[in-house]
Write an enzyme that holds these catalytic residues in place. Structure first.
Site, PDB file in Angstrom:
ATOM      1  N   GLU A  43      -6.448  10.621   0.373  1.00  0.00           N
ATOM      2  CA  GLU A  43      -5.668  10.118   1.509  1.00  0.00           C
ATOM      3  C   GLU A  43      -4.482  11.006   1.813  1.00  0.00           C
ATOM      4  O   GLU A  43      -4.171  11.260   2.971  1.00  0.00           O
ATOM      5  CB  GLU A  43      -5.169   8.688   1.246  1.00  0.00           C
ATOM      6  CG  GLU A  43      -4.253   8.214   2.370  1.00  0.00           C
ATOM      7  CD  GLU A  43      -3.905   6.745   2.326  1.00  0.00           C
ATOM      8  OE1 GLU A  43      -4.139   6.095   1.307  1.00  0.00           O
ATOM      9  OE2 GLU A  43      -3.387   6.255   3.350  1.00  0.00           O
ATOM     10  N   ASP A  99      -8.323   7.123  -2.917  1.00  0.00           N
ATOM     11  CA  ASP A  99      -7.129   6.497  -2.346  1.00  0.00           C
ATOM     12  C   ASP A  99      -6.171   6.245  -3.510  1.00  0.00           C
ATOM     13  O   ASP A  99      -6.422   5.377  -4.356  1.00  0.00           O
ATOM     14  CB  ASP A  99      -7.459   5.189  -1.625  1.00  0.00           C
ATOM     15  CG  ASP A  99      -6.293   4.735  -0.737  1.00  0.00           C
ATOM     16  OD1 ASP A  99      -5.146   5.151  -1.024  1.00  0.00           O
ATOM     17  OD2 ASP A  99      -6.518   3.982   0.221  1.00  0.00           O
ATOM     18  N   ILE A 121      -3.182   4.978  -3.689  1.00  0.00           N
ATOM     19  CA  ILE A 121      -2.676   3.588  -3.632  1.00  0.00           C
ATOM     20  C   ILE A 121      -3.192   2.988  -2.332  1.00  0.00           C
ATOM     21  O   ILE A 121      -2.751   3.382  -1.245  1.00  0.00           O
ATOM     22  CB  ILE A 121      -1.126   3.499  -3.628  1.00  0.00           C
ATOM     23  CG1 ILE A 121      -0.507   4.197  -4.839  1.00  0.00           C
ATOM     24  CG2 ILE A 121      -0.700   2.017  -3.598  1.00  0.00           C
ATOM     25  CD1 ILE A 121       1.038   4.164  -4.861  1.00  0.00           C
ATOM     26  N   ASP A 122      -4.137   2.075  -2.415  1.00  0.00           N
ATOM     27  CA  ASP A 122      -4.536   1.328  -1.218  1.00  0.00           C
ATOM     28  C   ASP A 122      -3.750   0.017  -1.228  1.00  0.00           C
ATOM     29  O   ASP A 122      -3.799  -0.726  -2.215  1.00  0.00           O
ATOM     30  CB  ASP A 122      -6.043   1.041  -1.207  1.00  0.00           C
ATOM     31  CG  ASP A 122      -6.452   0.411   0.113  1.00  0.00           C
ATOM     32  OD1 ASP A 122      -6.074   0.959   1.172  1.00  0.00           O
ATOM     33  OD2 ASP A 122      -7.111  -0.644   0.091  1.00  0.00           O
ATOM     34  N   THR A 172      -0.357   0.296   0.199  1.00  0.00           N
ATOM     35  CA  THR A 172       0.948   0.932  -0.071  1.00  0.00           C
ATOM     36  C   THR A 172       2.114   0.021   0.317  1.00  0.00           C
ATOM     37  O   THR A 172       3.140  -0.001  -0.373  1.00  0.00           O
ATOM     38  CB  THR A 172       1.038   2.273   0.697  1.00  0.00           C
ATOM     39  OG1 THR A 172      -0.032   3.105   0.257  1.00  0.00           O
ATOM     40  CG2 THR A 172       2.343   2.987   0.427  1.00  0.00           C
ATOM     41  N   ASP A 201     -10.402   4.131   2.072  1.00  0.00           N
ATOM     42  CA  ASP A 201     -10.152   2.689   1.975  1.00  0.00           C
ATOM     43  C   ASP A 201     -11.414   1.949   1.514  1.00  0.00           C
ATOM     44  O   ASP A 201     -11.350   1.026   0.716  1.00  0.00           O
ATOM     45  CB  ASP A 201      -9.729   2.103   3.330  1.00  0.00           C
ATOM     46  CG  ASP A 201      -8.421   2.688   3.852  1.00  0.00           C
ATOM     47  OD1 ASP A 201      -7.495   2.869   3.050  1.00  0.00           O
ATOM     48  OD2 ASP A 201      -8.339   2.962   5.074  1.00  0.00           O
TER      49      ASP A 201
END
Ligand code: IPD
Length: 262
Positions: free
Chosen positions: A67, A83, A85-86, A88, A210
């Site tokens: 990402e 990802d 941190i999905d 955030t 995602d």
């Protein structure tokens, strides 16, 4: 395939542990990306860097799409989709609904996926054709749920124009379902669907990082994942539910979504 899954899980756990340890002191370091609401913390960047370093050390030559860092060039037909941190915004606010998500694609097909939710102590895994799991327990999504009794998760993009349209679509869905949930992480929404915690999920305008890993978790739990009007899932649109509910929600969404042909 299990070697990919094991490596992805080890790396997702290491990144999750690092994030849990550093969040209390570092999460407030924030920059904005596509819009003032689209944030990246210093720990998104640190998490992706750690994940990239571990993949490169174990699998030199594989491609990596992340990402924050985009896609590094490479010849390999193996691509890691990351990802760091999905969710955030949840991470920034100290809410527990954020995840480290790592998918492995071979020849354009996702074969392994891990979604680590560190603040909950939950790790969802899936390998193509081998099922979806939470810890040691095999997951099966809810089946036989009619639209009128479905708990439907969705999400919203960061741009104002997109949000205005998404608001109108969700206003049309809400009176026809049991209720709506907006958890703040697409990856967790899809894993929740696999675990029977929601019945369906849809969102316009998400990214491969995602839904890469969690999409496999959902389909391996028995759900159908796709776009609108017979198209496959893509950054344009993701719709996921058990067969039957998928079609019912699909037919409602195509009446509501002005971008139904994209
Ligand atoms: C976001 C989350 C959110 C979804 C957004 C995504 P991020 O990812 O998955 O639930 O509604 O579309 O962009 O920015 O937290 O990695």
């Amino acid at each position: 395939m299990n070697d990919f899954l094991r490596l992805a899980e080890d790396i997702a756990r290491e990144a999750g542990d690092m994030l849990l340890a550093k969040r209390p002191t570092m999460s407030a370091v924030v920059e904005t990306k596509s819009s003032p609401t689209d944030v990246v913390t210093a720990l998104d960047t640190a998490s992706e860097q750690l994940i990239r370093e571990r993949i490169e050390a174990a699998r030199p030559g594989d491609r990596i799409l992340g990402e924050e860092g985009g896609e590094a060039p490479g010849e390999s037909d193996v691509r890691w989709i990351v990802d760091p941190i999905d969710g955030t915004v949840n991470f920034l606010y100290g809410l527990p609904e954020w995840a480290v998500s790592i998918a492995v694609e071979v020849g354009g097909r996702v074969v392994a996926g891990v979604v680590n939710i560190p603040a909950r102590g939950e790790v969802f895994t899936a390998a193509l054709g081998e099922g979806a799991f939470l810890g040691g327990a095999r997951l099966r999504c809810n089946t036989g749920v009619p639209l009128a009794q479905a708990l439907v998760a969705t999400g919203f993009g960061y741009g104002q124009a997109r949000r205005a349209v998404q608001g109108r679509v969700v206003a049309g869905v809400l009176p026809r379902v049991r209720d709506i949930r907006r958890g703040g992480s697409c990856a967790i929404d899809l894993c929740s669907l696999a675990a029977g915690r929601v019945d369906a999920y849809y969102e316009r305008g998400i990214n491969p990082w995602d839904y890469g890993a969690a999409g496999l978790v959902a389909t391996e739990s028995g759900a159908r994942l796709g776009g609108l009007n017979g198209r496959p899932v893509s950054p344009d649109f993701a719709l996921c539910a058990a067969p039957g509910l998928f079609e019912e929600l699909h037919d409602l969404l195509v009446t509501l979504d002005p971008e139904r042909d994209a």
